[in-house]
Write an enzyme that holds these catalytic residues in place. Structure first.
Site, mmCIF file in Angstrom:
data_model
loop_
_atom_site.group_PDB
_atom_site.id
_atom_site.type_symbol
_atom_site.label_atom_id
_atom_site.label_comp_id
_atom_site.label_asym_id
_atom_site.label_seq_id
_atom_site.Cartn_x
_atom_site.Cartn_y
_atom_site.Cartn_z
ATOM 1 C CE LYS A 1 26.930 79.962 -77.453
ATOM 2 N NZ LYS A 1 26.882 78.630 -76.835
ATOM 3 C CG HIS B 1 15.013 50.636 -68.732
ATOM 4 N ND1 HIS B 1 14.104 51.200 -69.582
ATOM 5 C CD2 HIS B 1 14.789 51.209 -67.507
ATOM 6 C CE1 HIS B 1 13.356 52.069 -68.910
ATOM 7 N NE2 HIS B 1 13.747 52.089 -67.641
ATOM 8 C CG ASP C 1 11.637 55.097 -67.798
ATOM 9 O OD1 ASP C 1 12.669 55.778 -67.748
ATOM 10 O OD2 ASP C 1 11.468 54.019 -67.180
ATOM 11 N N GLY D 1 27.601 76.032 -73.415
ATOM 12 C CA GLY D 1 28.791 75.406 -72.835
ATOM 13 C C GLY D 1 29.845 74.997 -73.837
ATOM 14 C CB THR D 2 30.032 74.773 -77.489
ATOM 15 O OG1 THR D 2 29.132 75.849 -77.732
ATOM 16 C CG2 THR D 2 29.297 73.467 -77.545
ATOM 17 C CG HIS E 1 11.806 50.101 -64.036
ATOM 18 N ND1 HIS E 1 10.552 50.639 -64.216
ATOM 19 C CD2 HIS E 1 12.660 50.949 -64.675
ATOM 20 C CE1 HIS E 1 10.657 51.752 -64.922
ATOM 21 N NE2 HIS E 1 11.932 51.955 -65.212
ATOM 22 C CD GLU E 2 16.599 51.056 -63.685
ATOM 23 O OE1 GLU E 2 17.107 51.218 -64.803
ATOM 24 O OE2 GLU E 2 15.821 51.885 -63.167
#
Ligand code: ADP
Length: 624
Positions: free
Chosen positions: A219, A439, A513, A216-217, A435-436
């Protein structure tokens, strides 16, 4: 738009028409042939054995015949034991058979009138119709066999697409950033435009250029721009399209492609994913190995066979230059390399501008801020964000694309669309919020982690909720401590569940995770030399496909494999411990963030900072 290789449509039609009339003529000829055969068979001279009338009558009287059919003066005689006439004879028309001495009791005699016109036609028709039916069936069978034959014949033809018309033309102007790559490729444009200038100097024009960079750069886009700038045709094919189940097909496709290209010289052949055929040979891995080798050899043969005058340049793209066969990289083949990296912040903004240029973007929308947030995105990702923004704006009924539409598009592309309709039980909501918040808290407290950008308990993509960290600036290298903080914050969710809900109440919500952490830890040990015991050593593991399964070939002993496993385990244990220390030292903050999440579902960076202000980093969690 991809165009068929046949350049002139007006040339094609008559050819097609001619084909059809040729086919029809063939069909008619076939029918005439069958008609003649039938005619000949109807009028065929009889093959019956002829005997004299006296012999016929004496044999009949001797009881040798089972049947005599009389038509006019001809007798068709069926001998006993046979089911049809095999003998014929002629009698004198003037006297009856009886008069000539035939014993009519010895053999049944049938008198047949001379074939009448209509019955002859009936006979003819009844024999012709089935033949016509058979001829028709044969014709269609032949035709479909021919069709398959054509397909089989085209199997070895290359499936390259030709981009040659004005509409497909791309120029360097449409490519933002990638300045160095463009400079390198300018030279290729010159080779194509002014070959004589270089030939006059006795210079050898390069035949192959390798474009190396992540997917996706741009080319493909750059290669098309080279063709566009030089105004030459552009053949595009993917490495994987060469390889089929059948040995030899790839090589024949390569031959065909190069033959087509030479006819259209000067031109460009673009081979995407060259690693699909150009992997290092002789590693003993991978199904269809022979096929790949033959295809690769054919590419090499064709490239070596270019004459200086031919001026066909092969551009090949890969994101794994390290796995390519050294034979491909030798002088005279792909001896030039252009590296294309992920765009930096400035280039990201330029790419966004290119893609928003033809869209009604509100003045308030801040592409620079978006470029900053989108670290790690490729040109294709950014093009996708621009497109999603337009879709979201249209769906929201806006007449311009607003900042809000752009942000939503970015989040959708980066972590998947929100799935608000998914109903969660209250208990699941609490678990997800802990949980969040876990993190976010661990990531916020550990000094080498990136800042929190957003926390949400609305399911997105495949996850229950998301905590999103964004690096403040583009980062080239990642340090060991940064990796360790990423591991700890990754496990922060599971540890928060464990601490707040009890060891037996941990959930499957941490599955991805844990997988992510295990993968990262293994990469740190195997590829980055970041183990405690295995410091500064790397271990090669090559993956390949056997016919029916993945295989891993590793270049280290069983003992080393065990040490690697221990190292991975100790990294994970250390990360879990650090997360546990942070959470236990900041239980009150965790509770507040959890409540805020249940109340608002999404909490953004400023609010997270406000809630977690004053959180403590316990000495035990610090690695310093
Ligand atoms: P690759 O061949 O490296 O996988 P592509 O050339 O297919 O990438 O790029 C995909 C799309 O991404 C392009 O069609 C274009 O829309 C966008 N893109 C990538 N890089 C750029 C760039 N530098 N400037 C503008 N658009 C870009």
């Amino acid at each position: 738009m991809p165009m068929d290789k046949k350049p002139n449509r007006s040339n094609r039609k008559p050819t097609k028409g001619n084909n059809r009339s040729a086919k029809n003529a063939g069909f008619i000829a076939l029918l005439i042939l069958f008609g003649l055969i039938i005619f000949a068979s109807v009028n065929q001279p009889s093959t019956l054995k002829e005997v004299s009338s006296s012999t016929a009558i004496s044999d009949a009287n001797a009881g040798k015949y089972s049947k005599i059919v009389v038509s006019g003066n001809q007798l068709d005689i069926t001998p006993k034991g046979q089911d049809k006439a095999t003998i014929k004879s002629y009698v004198d028309g003037g006297s009856s058979l009886k008069d000539q001495g035939l014993n009519t009791n010895k053999v049944p005699i049938t008198y047949k009138s001379q074939a009448s016109g209509s019955s002859a036609w009936v006979t003819l028709a009844s024999s012709i119709i089935p033949v016509f039916i058979i001829a028709g069936i044969l014709y269609f069978m032949l035709r479909s066999a021919q069709g398959q034959g054509n397909q089989a014949m085209s199997f070895g033809k290359s499936r390259a697409r030709l981009y040659g018309n004005e509409k497909d033309k791309v120029t360097f102007k449409e490519i933002a950033g990638s300045e160095e790559a463009k400079q390198d490729l300018e030279e290729v444009v010159e080779f194509l435009k002014f070959p004589k200038k270089f030939a006059g100097m006795g210079a050898r024009i390069p035949k192959g250029v390798l474009l190396v960079g992540p997917p996706g750069t741009g080319k493909t886009l750059l290669s098309r721009a080279v063709a566009g700038e030089a105004n030459v045709p552009f053949f595009s094919i993917s490495g994987s399209e060469f390889v089929e189940m059948f040995v030899g097909v790839g090589a024949s496709r390569v031959r065909d492609l190069f033959a087509k290209a030479k006819k259209n010289a000067p031109c460009i052949i673009f081979v995407d994913e060259i690693d699909a055929v150009g992997r290092r040979r002789g590693s003993g891995m991978g199904g269809g190995h022979d096929e790949r080798e033959q295809t690769l050899n054919q590419i090499l043969v064709e490239m070596d066979g270019f004459d200086q005058g031919e001026n066909v340049i092969v551009l090949a793209a890969t994101n794994r230059a390290d796995v390519l066969d050294p034979a491909l990289l030798r002088p005279g083949r792909f001896d030039r390399r252009v590296n294309i990296g992920l765009p930096d912040r400035k280039d990201r903004e330029a790419i966004l501008k290119v893609h928003f240029a033809k869209k009604p973007l509100a003045k308030t929308a801040d592409l620079d801020a978006l470029a900053a947030k989108a670290a790690g995105s490729s040109g294709a990702d950014l093009a996708n964000i621009a497109n999603e923004s337009a879709i979201i704006a249209a769906r929201n009924g806006h007449d311009q694309i607003t900042q809000h539409d752009v942000t939503e598009a970015f989040e959708r592309v980066a972590i998947g669309p929100e799935r608000k309709s998914k109903v969660m039980t209250e208990a699941d909501k609490v678990t997800t919020a802990y949980h969040e918040a876990g993190h976010a808290l661990v990531g916020h407290v550990l000094p080498d982690s990136d800042p929190v950008h957003k926390v949400t308990i609305i399911p997105r993509g495949g996850t229950g909720g998301v905590t999103w960290f964004i690096p403040p600036e583009d980062r080239v290298f990642v340090s060991l401590i940064q990796f360790k903080d990423i591991l700890a914050r990754g496990l922060g969710g599971r540890i928060a569940e464990e601490v707040m809900l009890g060891e037996d109440r941990i959930t499957t919500g941490a599955g991805s995770d844990l997988r992510g952490a295990a993968e990262l830890a293994r990469d740190m040990i195997i590829n980055q030399g970041m183990g405690k015991k295995l410091r500064d050593q790397v271990f090669r593991v090559e993956e390949g496909m056997m016919i029916d399964r993945m295989v891993h070939e590793r270049e280290y002993s069983e003992d080393t494999a065990k040490v690697i496993d221990q190292e991975v385990e100790s990294l994970i244990t250390e990360a879990a411990n650090r997360a546990r220390f942070v959470i236990k030292a900041n239980l009150d903050k965790l509770e507040v963030l959890k409540d805020r999440l249940i109340e608002k579902e999404t909490v953004d960076a400023d609010e997270v900072l406000e809630v977690l202000k004053g959180s403590k980093l316990p000495q035990t969690a610090s690695l310093y």
